[in-house]
Design an enzyme around this catalytic site. Structure first.
Site, PDB file in Angstrom:
ATOM      1  N   HIS A 110       0.817  -1.220   0.000  1.00  0.00           N
ATOM      2  CA  HIS A 110       0.000   0.000   0.000  1.00  0.00           C
ATOM      3  C   HIS A 110       0.853   1.274   0.000  1.00  0.00           C
ATOM      4  O   HIS A 110       0.331   2.370  -0.226  1.00  0.00           O
ATOM      5  CB  HIS A 110      -0.929   0.044   1.222  1.00  0.00           C
ATOM      6  CG  HIS A 110      -1.959  -1.037   1.240  1.00  0.00           C
ATOM      7  ND1 HIS A 110      -2.819  -1.276   0.184  1.00  0.00           N
ATOM      8  CD2 HIS A 110      -2.263  -1.976   2.184  1.00  0.00           C
ATOM      9  CE1 HIS A 110      -3.609  -2.304   0.480  1.00  0.00           C
ATOM     10  NE2 HIS A 110      -3.292  -2.749   1.677  1.00  0.00           N
ATOM     11  N   HIS A 149      -6.235  -7.377  -0.383  1.00  0.00           N
ATOM     12  CA  HIS A 149      -6.356  -5.945  -0.666  1.00  0.00           C
ATOM     13  C   HIS A 149      -5.601  -5.609  -1.956  1.00  0.00           C
ATOM     14  O   HIS A 149      -4.549  -6.190  -2.224  1.00  0.00           O
ATOM     15  CB  HIS A 149      -5.775  -5.121   0.484  1.00  0.00           C
ATOM     16  CG  HIS A 149      -6.394  -5.426   1.813  1.00  0.00           C
ATOM     17  ND1 HIS A 149      -5.807  -6.261   2.733  1.00  0.00           N
ATOM     18  CD2 HIS A 149      -7.565  -5.020   2.356  1.00  0.00           C
ATOM     19  CE1 HIS A 149      -6.587  -6.349   3.813  1.00  0.00           C
ATOM     20  NE2 HIS A 149      -7.662  -5.611   3.609  1.00  0.00           N
ATOM     21  N   ASP A 231      -4.266 -12.901   3.410  1.00  0.00           N
ATOM     22  CA  ASP A 231      -5.507 -12.465   4.046  1.00  0.00           C
ATOM     23  C   ASP A 231      -6.745 -12.709   3.187  1.00  0.00           C
ATOM     24  O   ASP A 231      -7.849 -12.311   3.558  1.00  0.00           O
ATOM     25  CB  ASP A 231      -5.419 -10.984   4.476  1.00  0.00           C
ATOM     26  CG  ASP A 231      -4.748 -10.101   3.449  1.00  0.00           C
ATOM     27  OD1 ASP A 231      -4.495 -10.573   2.324  1.00  0.00           O
ATOM     28  OD2 ASP A 231      -4.472  -8.928   3.773  1.00  0.00           O
TER      29      ASP A 231
HETATM   30 ZN   LIG Z   1      -3.942  -7.236   2.782  1.00  0.00          ZN
END
Ligand SMILES: [Zn+2]
Length: 300
Positions: A110, A149, A231
């Site tokens: 990120h 993500h 995840d």
């Molecule tokens: Zn993640």
């Protein structure tokens, strides 16, 4: 990151404990060294590195955003996480290791060139890609990110870079909100395969087979990097996908097949997310067994 935060030291402890099993005895194990400033500066401007130094607390915690915090030791860990990326690329590009899994915190995908975000400070996978180019002369690097993500920082860094292919499967709509199919980069080197909440390993496998693996193959990379977040596991408290550990093993095998044909098997995999420590440990076992070329059930 502070008490109660999902990105916690137990994650690495569980991974290391899992890799203590006898079937992993043949692995080469190295400690992540501190990255050279030059390696980080290929991705992050010095002004950002200096700003992080200034933000680091002498004691307690400093919050950089709602869920990204620093304690007095965070920056040292971040420098070593990036250093692990560099060292792994050196080991694999020199042929001393066939491939590598880098178990480090904090994660990186990120982080943008100029900003921390979502538990990330330095974009470790981007540092690995740039180091491969600068120190080993790779001309094309493919990054595959299967964290639940979207790797928005990595996408941003390589948006206009025709030498780097960035491919991602991720839950959408979901944090951080990017990763639509229409986001393809300046040179069509960004490939997003979003998955709806509740998707299982079948949908993940299809997304890889239909959208991502053919692109990696056609790109003919000199090195494959994996942003290995776990995840998307069904037990993960943050993610809403329903993958099992074997799905990570299968995906790894598919990438190994391409790496074997296209780039001498060279793969460097970097840990990203994964917040149920038991599921994380089992998923890493499956991933590493696949990287070792061991087939069969990862958890028997
Ligand atoms: Zn993640």
């Amino acid at each position: 990151m502070g008490p109660g935060h999902p990105e916690r030291p137990e994650r690495l402890r569980a991974i290391m404990q899992g890799l203590e099993q006898a079937r992993f005895a043949s692995l080469i194990r190295l400690s992540a060294p501190r990255a050279e400033p030059e390696a980080l500066q290929r991705v992050h401007p010095q002004s950002y590195l200096s700003a992080l130094e200034r933000a680091a607390p002498r004691e307690g915690y400093a919050a950089l955003d709602a869920d990204t915090l620093m304690c007095p030791k965070t920056l040292e860990a971040a420098w070593r996480a990036a250093g692990g990326a560099v060292a792994a690329v050196d080991e694999v590009m020199s042929g001393r290791a066939d491939n590598a899994f880098v178990a480090v915190r904090p994660p990186g995908h990120h982080a943008g060139a100029h900003n921390p975000m979502g538990f990330c400070f330095f974009n470790n996978i981007a540092v690995a890609a740039r180091h491969a180019e600068a120190a080993h002369g790779t001309e094309r690097v493919a990054i595959v990110d299967f964290d639940v993500h979207h790797g928005n920082g990595t996408q941003e860094i390589f948006w206009a870079d025709e030498t780097t292919l960035f491919c991602s499967t991720h839950q959408a709509p979901f944090y951080p909100g990017t990763g639509g199919r229409n986001e393809t980069g300046v040179h069509d080197t960004i490939v997003n395969a979003p998955l709806l909440a509740g998707s299982t390993g079948e949908a993940f496998k299809e997304a890889l087979a239909d959208r991502i693996l053919p692109r990696v193959r056609d790109f003919a990379p000199d090195l494959i990097l994996i942003s290995a977040g776990f995840d998307a596991h069904e037990r993960d408290p943050l993610g809403g996908l329903r993958l099992r550990e074997a799905d990570f093993g299968d995906a790894t095998k598919r990438l190994m097949e391409i790496a074997d044909r296209r780039c001498g098997g060279r793969i460097v995999s970097m840990l990203e997310g994964g917040y149920d420590v038991d599921a994380l440990s089992r998923s890493v076992n499956a991933h590493v067994l696949a990287l070792m070329g061991v087939s069969g059930d990862a958890n028997t």
